[in-house]
Design a protein around this motif. Structure first.
Motif, mmCIF file in Angstrom:
data_model
loop_
_atom_site.group_PDB
_atom_site.id
_atom_site.type_symbol
_atom_site.label_atom_id
_atom_site.label_comp_id
_atom_site.label_asym_id
_atom_site.label_seq_id
_atom_site.Cartn_x
_atom_site.Cartn_y
_atom_site.Cartn_z
ATOM 1 N N GLY A 147 0.832 -1.197 0.000
ATOM 2 C CA GLY A 147 0.000 0.000 0.000
ATOM 3 C C GLY A 147 0.864 1.244 0.000
ATOM 4 O O GLY A 147 0.586 2.213 -0.708
ATOM 5 N N ALA A 148 1.940 1.207 0.802
ATOM 6 C CA ALA A 148 2.791 2.388 0.949
ATOM 7 C C ALA A 148 3.459 2.757 -0.366
ATOM 8 O O ALA A 148 3.465 3.922 -0.760
ATOM 9 N N ILE A 149 3.990 1.758 -1.071
ATOM 10 C CA ILE A 149 4.709 2.080 -2.311
ATOM 11 C C ILE A 149 3.743 2.675 -3.328
ATOM 12 O O ILE A 149 4.098 3.560 -4.113
ATOM 13 N N GLN A 150 2.472 2.227 -3.293
ATOM 14 C CA GLN A 150 1.499 2.767 -4.233
ATOM 15 C C GLN A 150 1.007 4.146 -3.810
ATOM 16 O O GLN A 150 0.792 5.026 -4.633
ATOM 17 N N GLU A 151 0.841 4.314 -2.488
ATOM 18 C CA GLU A 151 0.362 5.613 -2.006
ATOM 19 C C GLU A 151 1.406 6.695 -2.284
ATOM 20 O O GLU A 151 1.083 7.808 -2.670
#
Lengths: 425, 191
Positions: A147-151
Motif C-alpha cells: 500500500g505504501a509504495i502505491q500511495e
C-alpha cells in the motif's frame, strides 16, 4: 573351491551394494602430507527473534497510523509512517512475511494437519484485522508495504469510468477465492507467486514479475493504488471488516456543511456524497427490488457453487501431482511421450503409476470439495453487492465508504473546516 | 426528535451487531489456529537424498543467482584425479582446462595435494546451483557433492518457488534451529 566361490559371491554382493547406493565407490584417502579437511562456514538463518520484532513493529506502526488518522488528522504523518513501513517491511525485511500472503498460510493450516503455522504469521494475519474492527483500514494506510509504495507514487489521480471500476473491483474476490482454494489443497501460493512489488523490494526477481511490477507501479501514478483496488485479496477481508468498524476516519473533524469541496479529492471513489443531489428511486420500487434480490441471493449462491463445480477438474491441474498424473496418463493412452522433468524424475523414482493415480484422485476429491465453497463465496458476494444497491440510506453528510476507504487522509485538506481548525491551532 | 433518536439507535444497534458478527468468526479462527501454531520458525532446505539434480534450483529461485549452492562433504570425497564432478565425461586430459570442466561457471577449484590425490573446493560466489557437478559426482563418484540452500542468501519465501516445481519434492520446510540437511562429516558452525 566352494569357499572361493562363496567369497566371490560375497565380494560381488558387497560391490553391488556399494554401486546401488552410489556412495563411497572410492575409499577415503589416507593423506601422508598432513592435509586437513577444510571446515565449512555455515550461516544460520536470521534468528526467529526478527519475526517477533516484525510483529512489534507492525503493532507500533498501526497504533501510530490510527493516531494520525483519527486524532491528529495529519496526512503528512501518515505518509511518513507509510514510508517507514515501506523501508522496513519492504526494503529491509524484503517483503516476507506479509499479511496479504498470510491468508494462504491460514488456509493451509486450517485444511492440512501436517502444517504447523508459525505464530508470527498468524499474528500478521490477525492484528491488522483487529485494528480494522476497531478503527478501519489503518493497515492499508500505514503498515502495508505494498500500500505504501502505491500511495507514495500516486501523484496524478485519474478517475476511471464507473463501469470499468466496478468490473475490475470484482477481481480481488476471485483472486481471494482461488488463492484460498489453491493454498488449502496445498497446490500453490498464488498471492506470493504473483506479488508484483516484491521484486522491487528485493531489487531482484523473475523478469516477468519485475516487468509486471514496474508497469503496475507506473500505471499507479495515474490509476492510484491499482493493486489495492483491483487485486488485493486481503483488502477484500479488510473491506468487509471495515464496514463494521467501531470508529473510522471522517472527512471533516466537525459537522459536514455539504460544501462539496471534498467530492473530487478521493482517487479511490471512496467518498459517499450526501444524497440531496440524487434523484431517489421511489421507496416501493426499491423495496420490491430488495425482496427480489433477497430471494435471488440463495439461488445465486447455490448456482455459483454448482457452476464452479464444473471447473474443479481443471482447477486441480494447478497441482503439480495432478499435472504429472495427467501427462503420464496421456502417455499411456495416446502414446505421447512424457518428457517433462516431473515425468522423467517420476520414472526414475520407481514409484508406481497406481500410487500416483491414487494420490491424484485424493487431490481432485479435495478440489471437488473446495471449489463449490469458493464458487458459493463468489455468488454470495455478488448477491450481497446486488442487495446493497437497493438500500437507499438517508445521507445528510459526506462520508467515506468504509469498505473502500484506505484511511490515507487525502481528503483532510479538502475540508474547509479541517483547514480552519489547523489555522486556529 | 425522539423519532430521530430511535432511528439513530437502530442503526447503531445494527452496526454493533455487524461488528460482533465480524469479530466472532475471526476470534474463533484465531482461537482454532493458535492451537496449531508453533513458536518454531521454518526455513526451506533441500534433502540431498531426494535431490535428482534436475537443474531447477538454478533457474527457479526468486533470486537471479539462486540461493542454492553446491556443498562438499570432504570426508566422503575420494580426492580422485579423474573426478566425475569436476571433469566432463570422456575427457582425454586431466587438468584444469576450462574446456574440460563440467561446471559452467568454473566454480570448482582443483588443487593438487599429494600423489594421487586432488582436492576440490567450491567458490560459492561463482556457484549458480545448477547441480551439474552433483549429478556427475553421484553418478560415478562418492556422492560427496550436494546442493543446499544457503541461508545467508535465501529470503525464505512463504512458498519456496523451487519447492513449487521440484520434481522430486526434495525441498522441505525444516525447523530453523536445524537449517541444513548435511551429508555426514561435519557440523554447522554457530554464527
Amino acid at each position: 573351491m566352494k569357499k572361493k566361490i562363496l567369497y566371490i559371491l560375497l565380494m560381488l554382493f558387497i560391490g553391488w551394494q556399494s554401486i546401488s547406493y552410489g556412495q563411497q565407490r572410492f575409499p577415503k584417502p589416507e593423506f601422508e602430507s598432513g592435509y586437513d579437511y577444510p571446515e565449512y562456514q555455515l550461516t544460520n538463518p536470521s534468528s526467529p527473534i526478527w519475526e517477533y520484532i516484525d510483529v512489534a513493529v507492525l503493532i507500533i506502526v498501526l497504533i501510530l497510523t490510527t493516531r494520525f488518522t483519527l486524532k491528529t488528522r495529519s496526512r503528512k504523518s501518515i505518509l511518513f509512517v507509510a514510508a517507514f513501513s515501506l523501508a522496513y517491511f519492504g526494503f529491509f525485511r524484503e517483503g516476507c512475511i506479509c499479511s496479504i500472503g498470510s491468508i494462504q498460510n491460514i488456509a493451509l493450516a486450517l485444511f492440512n494437519d501436517g502444517y504447523t503455522i508459525p505464530l508470527s504469521v498468524l499474528l500478521f494475519f490477525l492484528i491488522p484485522i483487529l485494528f480494522t474492527i476497531g478503527y478501519g483500514r489503518q493497515f492499508c494506510a500505514g503498515a502495508c508495504p505494498l500500500g505504501a509504495i502505491q500511495e507514495l507514487t500516486a501523484i496524478y489521480p485519474v478517475k476511471l469510468p464507473k463501469t470499468i471500476e466496478t468490473i475490475l473491483s470484482t477481481v480481488p474476490y476471485i483472486y481471494l477465492a482461488l488463492s484460498i482454494l489453491f493454498a488449502a489443497t496445498d497446490s500453490h501460493f498464488i498471492i506470493c507467486k504473483y506479488d508484483p512489488y516484491v521484486g522491487i523490494f528485493r531489487l531482484n526477481g523473475p523478469s516477468t514479475i519485475m516487468i509486471f511490477g514496474i508497469l503496475l507501479l507506473i500505471s499507479g501514478v495515474f490509476i492510484n493504488r491499482p493493486y489495492c483496488r483491483f487485486l488485493c485479496p486481503y483488502g477484500v477481508i479488510l473491506g468487509w471488516v471495515s464496514r463494521f468498524s467501531g470508529k473510522h476516519l471522517s472527512i471533516t473533524p466537525d459537522n459536514c456543511t455539504n460544501c462539496r469541496l471534498c467530492e473530487t479529492s478521493c482517487p479511490y471513489e471512496a467518498i459517499i456524497p450526501a444524497d440531496f443531489l440524487e434523484v431517489k428511486e421511489p421507496m416501493l420500487k426499491s423495496r420490491k427490488k430488495f425482496m427480489l434480490y433477497l430471494i435471488l441471493l440463495p439461488i445465486i449462491t447455490l448456482g455459483a457453487a454448482y457452476f464452479s463445480l464444473q471447473f474443479a477438474d481443471n482447477l486441480a491441474l494447478v497441482n503439480q501431482k495432478v499435472r504429472l498424473a495427467n501427462e503420464l496418463r496421456i502417455e499411456k493412452e495416446m502414446g505421447v511421450k512424457a518428457i517433462s522433468m516431473d515425468a522423467v524424475t517420476f520414472k526414475e523414482s520407481g514409484s508406481t503409476l497406481e500410487q500416483l493415480y491414487e494420490e491424484e484422485t485424493q487431490i481432485i476429491k479435495r478440489f471437488e470439495k473446495g471449489t463449490p465453497w469458493a464458487g458459493g463465496f463468489l455468488g454470495l458476494s455478488l448477491g450481497i453487492a446486488l442487495l446493497l444497491t437497493t438500500i437507499n440510506r438517508k445521507r445528510d453528510s459526506y462520508k467515506p465508504d468504509q469498505g473502500k476507504c484506505y484511511s490515507c487522509g487525502r481528503c483532510f485538506e479538502y475540508c474547509p473546516i479541517h483547514v480552519e481548525k489547523l489555522n486556529i491551532k | 426528535m425522539s423519532e430521530k433518536n430511535k432511528y439513530q439507535n437502530r442503526r447503531d444497534f445494527v452496526k454493533k451487531m455487524g461488528t460482533l458478527a465480524v469479530a466472532l468468526p475471526i476470534g474463533f479462527l484465531g482461537y482454532k489456529l493458535v492451537q496449531q501454531t508453533s513458536a518454531q520458525e521454518f526455513v526451506w532446505q533441500i534433502d540431498p537424498n531426494l535431490c535428482t539434480q534436475c537443474g531447477q534450483c538454478e533457474t527457479n529461485c526468486v533470486l537471479t543467482v539462486s540461493a542454492v549452492k553446491c556443498m562438499h562433504a570432504y570426508e566422503m570425497c575420494g580426492y580422485c584425479d579423474l573426478c566425475s564432478g569436476y571433469l566432463r565425461q570422456g575427457v582425454k586430459e586431466l587438468n584444469t582446462g576450462a574446456e574440460l570442466q563440467l561446471c559452467p561457471t568454473s566454480a570448482i577449484k582443483r588443487n593438487f595435494i599429494e600423489n594421487p590425490y586432488f582436492s576440490y573446493t567450491i567458490d560459492e560466489e561463482l556457484c549458480n546451483g545448477c547441480g551439474k557437478c552433483v549429478k556427475g559426482c553421484a553418478a560415478f563418484g562418492n556422492g560427496s557433492l550436494y546442493l543446499q540452500i544457503k541461508h545467508e542468501l535465501c529470503v525464505n519465501c512463504n512458498l519456496c518457488a523451487i519447492a513449487q516445481t521440484c520434481p522430486a519434492d526434495a525441498i522441505q520446510r525444516v525447523p530453523s534451529s536445524q537449517p541444513y540437511l548435511l551429508k555426514s562429516g561435519y557440523k554447522a558452525k554457530e554464527s
